[in-house]
Design an enzyme around this catalytic site. Sequence first.
Site, PDB file in Angstrom:
ATOM      1  CD1 TRP A  47      -1.970  83.874 -42.102  1.00 62.71           C
ATOM      2  CD2 TRP A  47      -2.545  82.914 -40.194  1.00 62.71           C
ATOM      3  NE1 TRP A  47      -1.702  84.552 -41.125  1.00 62.71           N
ATOM      4  CE2 TRP A  47      -1.955  83.896 -39.877  1.00 62.71           C
ATOM      5  CE3 TRP A  47      -2.754  81.775 -39.017  1.00 62.71           C
ATOM      6  CZ2 TRP A  47      -0.974  84.246 -38.831  1.00 62.71           C
ATOM      7  CZ3 TRP A  47      -2.144  82.820 -37.658  1.00 62.71           C
ATOM      8  CH2 TRP A  47      -1.280  83.623 -37.516  1.00 62.71           C
ATOM      9  CG  HIS A  48      -9.296  79.115 -41.672  1.00 63.69           C
ATOM     10  ND1 HIS A  48      -9.895  78.434 -40.957  1.00 63.69           N
ATOM     11  CD2 HIS A  48      -7.950  78.308 -41.910  1.00 63.69           C
ATOM     12  CE1 HIS A  48      -8.651  77.616 -40.872  1.00 63.69           C
ATOM     13  NE2 HIS A  48      -7.631  76.909 -41.201  1.00 63.69           N
ATOM     14  CE1 TYR A  49      -6.216  86.127 -46.782  1.00 63.48           C
ATOM     15  CE2 TYR A  49      -5.585  86.580 -44.988  1.00 63.48           C
ATOM     16  CZ  TYR A  49      -5.388  85.881 -45.765  1.00 63.48           C
ATOM     17  OH  TYR A  49      -3.898  85.863 -46.593  1.00 63.48           O
TER      18      TYR A  49
END
Length: 596
Positions: free
Chosen positions: A530-532
């Site tokens: 979830w670090h896009y």
Amino acid sequence: MASIGALKFFFSYFCLLLCLFNFLPPSQGKQQKKLNAYRYPFIRKASTFSSSAPSISATRTSNGYDYIIIGGGTAGCPLAATLSQNFSVLLLERGGVPFTNPNVSFLENFHITLADTSPTSASQYFKSEDGVLNARARVLGGGSSINAGFYTRASSRFIEKVGWDEKLVNESYPWIEKQIVHRPTFSSYQRAVRDSLLDSGVSPFNGFTYDHIYGTKLGGTIFDRFGRRHTAAELLASANPQKLTVLVYATVQKIVFDSRAKRPKAVGVIFQDENGKRHEAILGNDKQSEVIVSSGAIGTPQLLMLSGIGAKTELEKLKISVVHDNPFVGKGMVDNPMNTIFVPSNREVHQSLIETVGITKLGVYIEASSGFSQSPDSIHCHHGIVSPEIGQLSTIPPKQRSQEAVQAFIKNKKDLPVEAFRGGFILSKVANPWSVGELKLVNTNVNDNPSVTFNYFSHPYDLHRCVEGIKLATKVVQSQHFTNYTLCNRETTEKLLNLSVKASVNLVPRHANDTKSLEQFCKDTVITIWHYHGGCHVGKVVSSDHKVLGVDKLRVVDGSTFDESPGTNPQATVMMMGRYMGLKILRDRLGKLAGI
């Protein structure tokens, strides 16, 4: 019993992975509601917005706002709190508040919101075109309301690269830390992770620190010692309540521009409240008033395109009026690929999220999580695609999800050892991926997810680093420190990989050689942390001061401007960015008169 246990294992497995990465009916009682009303008197539902406010078409806008911020997330909340010290601010958040929702507030329930695919969930599920399940926040506080809570700063190299003022950065981080960051309890599982990382050569041990330093360290957390989450929304308590208005359930449909001059300028926004009614919010007359978009790496490029800023040919296909032709909006989307190694245990493992991290020189970060829990007051919900009943039957088309298919799925899990029902995971994340994708609109409905492709491992260097990360993660699990803790025998690499392969975690087809080829294992078991980021890069979509190119009175402040994810986990720097940009705007506009 074995099949029931297998389902529980799958659900706990998937939910542990989901961590990396709404104002629901309150269950905390009248006292909590009164406390929230006292601390945040400026938060209200969007439907309360005054219908007597001047319209965008009005010639006089003296009653407008100095700043309209779209997105009350990880950057938007500290930004709004800071700007409100001197100017009137309207903060619009499409979700609800996190304070009275136990699914959001407590560490032991962290998985529930991420597994909830209902329209009222604090997270909005989406699937990238790569076949990887993903999520975006839909709640005040943004990602800080649904993530695993780990807090660690960016490297000094990152700060220098983006051109930020180091002195102002070092003023902004502590402002966050003093309000919502805590030292983790440091569980026994995380101690085993620390010792195994050091034993595997990820040294030295740097102790407890927020700093990004090579070696093994213990970082901060936004969970306090009681397991209660403290989100970016709590930073709003530092705002000037006379100058800030926060509307929840306010979904911005588009930014409105005045295109009569040579350069279009933002003049306001149109948003929809929780009842479906549309409202207009406008900027004041001051030439320095701005609309600031802080909707995240998915929401910001999507909203810019829906508002007419993007590739002309793509906008015209959807009959969107073009305000400014910029083909770079939505380009340069990057997500850090993550793969996991399951850690079986014969010892009871208590729940822990990310506390320890190994910052390697291999281009990967090693983290860990463990256990599974749920409080009795959690809000139960429809888990949809990730329900324990269905599991990863999502890989089978809905019409083929027969009873036979369900039983076949259960049978496939039966050979998992009993210790698989409790345990943890070692997580390997590729730092600064070179593989790049893009975001495209599929329609003009802002509530729908756009099409997103990250092209995981399309660059061979990313695949090489993943392989090195899996080798290291396996070495950590096989360390004597871990086997002593888990009371398990030292397993072969193939058996450890096989445990992870069998618990399908994405929609990517499997291959027979998953446990033989580390390259294939990386490709087939890739998930998100979830670090896009990306989609509105500096120099292509925004200027160095984050003003949108080609138009006036519009700025972007969030992770969509990054071309790499800062530090091992980005939330600290995204929150700091909100504070930093707020201070910079105030000082640029007022100088010493800012008084802040």
